[in-house]
Design a protein around this motif. Structure first.
Motif, PDB file in Angstrom:
ATOM      1  N   GLY A   1      17.191  28.821 -29.460  1.00  0.00           N
ATOM      2  CA  GLY A   1      17.740  29.115 -28.134  1.00  0.00           C
ATOM      3  C   GLY A   1      18.841  28.145 -27.743  1.00  0.00           C
ATOM      4  O   GLY A   1      19.856  28.543 -27.164  1.00  0.00           O
ATOM      5  N   GLU A   2      18.657  26.857 -28.065  1.00  0.00           N
ATOM      6  CA  GLU A   2      19.678  25.854 -27.754  1.00  0.00           C
ATOM      7  C   GLU A   2      20.930  26.052 -28.594  1.00  0.00           C
ATOM      8  O   GLU A   2      22.051  25.883 -28.101  1.00  0.00           O
ATOM      9  CB  GLU A   2      19.110  24.451 -27.980  1.00  0.00           C
ATOM     10  CG  GLU A   2      18.048  24.050 -26.979  1.00  0.00           C
ATOM     11  CD  GLU A   2      17.334  22.766 -27.353  1.00  0.00           C
ATOM     12  OE1 GLU A   2      16.746  22.147 -26.456  1.00  0.00           O
ATOM     13  OE2 GLU A   2      17.357  22.394 -28.557  1.00  0.00           O
ATOM     14  N   ILE A   3      20.746  26.436 -29.868  1.00  0.00           N
ATOM     15  CA  ILE A   3      21.887  26.644 -30.760  1.00  0.00           C
ATOM     16  C   ILE A   3      22.744  27.815 -30.284  1.00  0.00           C
ATOM     17  O   ILE A   3      23.975  27.708 -30.203  1.00  0.00           O
ATOM     18  CB  ILE A   3      21.390  26.886 -32.203  1.00  0.00           C
ATOM     19  CG1 ILE A   3      20.824  25.599 -32.801  1.00  0.00           C
ATOM     20  CG2 ILE A   3      22.517  27.427 -33.081  1.00  0.00           C
ATOM     21  CD1 ILE A   3      20.120  25.786 -34.124  1.00  0.00           C
TER      22      ILE A   3
ATOM     23  N   LEU B   1      27.676  28.884 -24.508  1.00  0.00           N
ATOM     24  CA  LEU B   1      27.686  29.322 -23.115  1.00  0.00           C
ATOM     25  C   LEU B   1      27.674  28.124 -22.163  1.00  0.00           C
ATOM     26  O   LEU B   1      28.338  28.124 -21.119  1.00  0.00           O
ATOM     27  CB  LEU B   1      26.476  30.209 -22.835  1.00  0.00           C
ATOM     28  CG  LEU B   1      26.354  31.487 -23.664  1.00  0.00           C
ATOM     29  CD1 LEU B   1      24.988  32.127 -23.470  1.00  0.00           C
ATOM     30  CD2 LEU B   1      27.456  32.469 -23.312  1.00  0.00           C
ATOM     31  N   LEU B   2      26.928  27.091 -22.552  1.00  0.00           N
ATOM     32  CA  LEU B   2      26.831  25.883 -21.731  1.00  0.00           C
ATOM     33  C   LEU B   2      28.139  25.096 -21.769  1.00  0.00           C
ATOM     34  O   LEU B   2      28.638  24.644 -20.733  1.00  0.00           O
ATOM     35  CB  LEU B   2      25.678  25.022 -22.249  1.00  0.00           C
ATOM     36  CG  LEU B   2      25.115  23.949 -21.319  1.00  0.00           C
ATOM     37  CD1 LEU B   2      24.583  24.569 -20.031  1.00  0.00           C
ATOM     38  CD2 LEU B   2      24.029  23.157 -22.044  1.00  0.00           C
TER      39      LEU B   2
ATOM     40  N   LYS C   1      18.453  30.364 -16.381  1.00  0.00           N
ATOM     41  CA  LYS C   1      17.877  31.678 -16.708  1.00  0.00           C
ATOM     42  C   LYS C   1      18.923  32.617 -17.301  1.00  0.00           C
ATOM     43  O   LYS C   1      18.591  33.444 -18.158  1.00  0.00           O
ATOM     44  CB  LYS C   1      17.305  32.288 -15.427  1.00  0.00           C
ATOM     45  CG  LYS C   1      16.572  33.618 -15.646  1.00  0.00           C
ATOM     46  CD  LYS C   1      15.291  33.427 -16.450  1.00  0.00           C
ATOM     47  CE  LYS C   1      14.379  34.646 -16.350  1.00  0.00           C
ATOM     48  NZ  LYS C   1      14.999  35.905 -16.770  1.00  0.00           N
ATOM     49  N   GLU C   2      20.172  32.489 -16.876  1.00  0.00           N
ATOM     50  CA  GLU C   2      21.237  33.339 -17.430  1.00  0.00           C
ATOM     51  C   GLU C   2      21.387  33.108 -18.932  1.00  0.00           C
ATOM     52  O   GLU C   2      21.559  34.061 -19.695  1.00  0.00           O
ATOM     53  CB  GLU C   2      22.565  33.053 -16.734  1.00  0.00           C
ATOM     54  CG  GLU C   2      22.636  33.495 -15.287  1.00  0.00           C
ATOM     55  CD  GLU C   2      23.964  33.138 -14.658  1.00  0.00           C
ATOM     56  OE1 GLU C   2      24.699  34.051 -14.264  1.00  0.00           O
ATOM     57  OE2 GLU C   2      24.273  31.924 -14.604  1.00  0.00           O
ATOM     58  N   ILE C   3      21.324  31.852 -19.346  1.00  0.00           N
ATOM     59  CA  ILE C   3      21.436  31.535 -20.770  1.00  0.00           C
ATOM     60  C   ILE C   3      20.252  32.111 -21.531  1.00  0.00           C
ATOM     61  O   ILE C   3      20.418  32.685 -22.614  1.00  0.00           O
ATOM     62  CB  ILE C   3      21.531  30.007 -20.990  1.00  0.00           C
ATOM     63  CG1 ILE C   3      22.862  29.475 -20.449  1.00  0.00           C
ATOM     64  CG2 ILE C   3      21.391  29.664 -22.476  1.00  0.00           C
ATOM     65  CD1 ILE C   3      23.064  27.995 -20.631  1.00  0.00           C
ATOM     66  N   GLU C   4      19.035  31.966 -20.980  1.00  0.00           N
ATOM     67  CA  GLU C   4      17.844  32.518 -21.636  1.00  0.00           C
ATOM     68  C   GLU C   4      17.972  34.025 -21.837  1.00  0.00           C
ATOM     69  O   GLU C   4      17.671  34.553 -22.905  1.00  0.00           O
ATOM     70  CB  GLU C   4      16.593  32.212 -20.817  1.00  0.00           C
ATOM     71  CG  GLU C   4      16.116  30.772 -20.922  1.00  0.00           C
ATOM     72  CD  GLU C   4      14.778  30.582 -20.235  1.00  0.00           C
ATOM     73  OE1 GLU C   4      14.030  31.581 -20.093  1.00  0.00           O
ATOM     74  OE2 GLU C   4      14.478  29.452 -19.827  1.00  0.00           O
ATOM     75  N   ASP C   5      18.432  34.705 -20.818  1.00  0.00           N
ATOM     76  CA  ASP C   5      18.587  36.162 -20.905  1.00  0.00           C
ATOM     77  C   ASP C   5      19.649  36.536 -21.937  1.00  0.00           C
ATOM     78  O   ASP C   5      19.460  37.493 -22.700  1.00  0.00           O
ATOM     79  CB  ASP C   5      18.977  36.730 -19.530  1.00  0.00           C
ATOM     80  CG  ASP C   5      17.856  36.607 -18.507  1.00  0.00           C
ATOM     81  OD1 ASP C   5      16.696  36.391 -18.930  1.00  0.00           O
ATOM     82  OD2 ASP C   5      18.142  36.705 -17.298  1.00  0.00           O
TER      83      ASP C   5
ATOM     84  N   LEU D   1      30.148  34.238 -27.058  1.00  0.00           N
ATOM     85  CA  LEU D   1      31.278  34.178 -26.124  1.00  0.00           C
ATOM     86  C   LEU D   1      32.095  35.462 -26.094  1.00  0.00           C
ATOM     87  O   LEU D   1      33.194  35.488 -25.525  1.00  0.00           O
ATOM     88  CB  LEU D   1      32.188  32.997 -26.486  1.00  0.00           C
ATOM     89  CG  LEU D   1      31.537  31.613 -26.411  1.00  0.00           C
ATOM     90  CD1 LEU D   1      32.480  30.545 -26.923  1.00  0.00           C
ATOM     91  CD2 LEU D   1      31.103  31.305 -24.986  1.00  0.00           C
ATOM     92  N   ASN D   2      31.594  36.519 -26.721  1.00  0.00           N
ATOM     93  CA  ASN D   2      32.324  37.796 -26.799  1.00  0.00           C
ATOM     94  C   ASN D   2      33.736  37.613 -27.365  1.00  0.00           C
ATOM     95  O   ASN D   2      34.737  37.957 -26.721  1.00  0.00           O
ATOM     96  CB  ASN D   2      32.408  38.462 -25.418  1.00  0.00           C
ATOM     97  CG  ASN D   2      31.063  38.881 -24.885  1.00  0.00           C
ATOM     98  OD1 ASN D   2      30.242  39.409 -25.622  1.00  0.00           O
ATOM     99  ND2 ASN D   2      30.822  38.621 -23.613  1.00  0.00           N
ATOM    100  N   PRO D   3      33.849  37.069 -28.579  1.00  0.00           N
ATOM    101  CA  PRO D   3      35.180  36.787 -29.131  1.00  0.00           C
ATOM    102  C   PRO D   3      35.899  38.056 -29.575  1.00  0.00           C
ATOM    103  O   PRO D   3      35.286  39.104 -29.768  1.00  0.00           O
ATOM    104  CB  PRO D   3      34.853  35.903 -30.344  1.00  0.00           C
ATOM    105  CG  PRO D   3      33.507  36.382 -30.788  1.00  0.00           C
ATOM    106  CD  PRO D   3      32.777  36.726 -29.516  1.00  0.00           C
TER     107      PRO D   3
END
Length: 327
Positions: A112-114, A119-120, A128-132, A171-173
């Protein structure tokens, strides 16, 4: 389709340092005047033997290393001189999938962190946005959401490469450089990852630079193919045309080495004499002077990359002269 990427006379020369004072004693000419384009939504295969400069070219395009000379146009803008915050913003549009799924993931971070780290860093989401978003990305690449609390060592090579793909998608590249993404995987897993990359390309309208030395994989996934030898592009063409009618002697030799599973098919294998020259001191004129058709002009003049038929470019004195005389 308009070009997303245009590379013009791109060079990367790595200095060789010797002695106590680390004086420069020479240069490794890893990429030496490469030019090609990638259209939006296209998959361009970049092939060649180990050490020809494929990976270096891919890393130059996404600015992981700085070019020695040349231009890298992304949506018409030269990004070669871009640095700092401007470069960070640009990286949202271009990502890379690395060759080694074991070395490209931080063993101290959870999955999850990787996946959530881009995003961070770019300030796109938090908490919560990152988790989703991580959950969605894991499902997109065919993995279970609860994997996000686990560590890289708990996964197989194929699963780790899927994690690397999910990170690249975060990141939707617009552009993804696939640096031999299946060469470290078992054959059965290779097919799964290739199919996944194709599905994602169609779903998200991605553009790929697909770097590989496995020609069968390149034939399956690519729209066009660029052939690289000793830091230079020697031939580019639509995939089907290149495999049906290769024009450059080096491309002929590469394709003749591809094994055919049918024992009844006879094919002449081209065996090249000598070893690949060193990129520290490449030969004068044509870098591929060891080909069986070499002439005097090949040792004196570097052949230009010419369009001998629509979208089929070749850098060879002998082939170009033959095409011109027959037209």
């Amino acid at each position: 389709m308009p070009n997303l990427v245009e590379v013009i006379n791109l060079k990367k020369h790595f200095p060789i340092r010797k002695g106590i004072l680390s004086r420069i004693a020479g240069h490794v000419q890893a990429v030496d005047g490469v030019s090609f384009t990638i259209a939006e939504g296209e998959i361009l295969g970049l092939v060649g033997e180990s050490g020809c400069g494929k990976t270096t070219a891919g890393r130059l395009i996404v600015k992981l290393i700085e070019p020695t000379a040349g231009e890298i146009l992304f949506k018409g803008r030269d990004i070669a001189p871009v640095t700092g915050a401007e470069l960070r913003a640009l990286r949202r549009n271009m990502q890379i999938i690395f060759q080694d799924p074991y070395a490209s993931l931080n063993p101290r971070m959870t999955i999850g962190e990787i996946i959530g780290e881009p995003l961070l860093i770019h300030g796109i989401a938090q908490g919560k946005e990152i988790e989703d978003r991580v959950t969605h990305l894991l499902q997109t690449v065919g993995m279970e959401p609860f994997y996000r609390t686990r560590y890289p060592h708990e996964f197989s090579g194929g699963q780790r490469q899927r994690i690397g793909i999910a990170r690249a998608l975060a990141l939707n590249p617009k552009l993804i450089v696939c640096d031999e993404p299946v060469s470290a995987l078992d054959v059965s897993i290779q097919a799964q990852v290739i199919n996944l990359l194709e599905d994602l390309q169609a779903k998200f309208k991605l553009t790929y630079l697909f770097i590989a030395h496995d020609l069968s994989v390149v034939k399956h996934i690519s729209n066009r193919v660029a052939v690289m030898y000793l830091g230079k592009i020697v031939e580019t063409a639509w995939t089907q045309e290149l495999f049906r009618q290769p024009l450059h002697p080096y491309t002929e030799a590469l394709l003749s080495a591809v094994p055919i599973p049918d024992p009844t098919v006879e094919r002449r294998q081209i065996v090249l004499k000598g070893d690949v020259p060193s990129p520290i001191n490449p030969p004068s004129g044509c870098h591929f002077r060891r080909c069986p058709y070499a002439e005097d002009v090949c040792s004196k003049e570097e052949p230009p990359l010419l369009e001998l038929s629509p979208y089929h470019w070749v850098a060879c004195h002998v082939v170009s002269r033959s095409a011109i005389s027959s037209s």
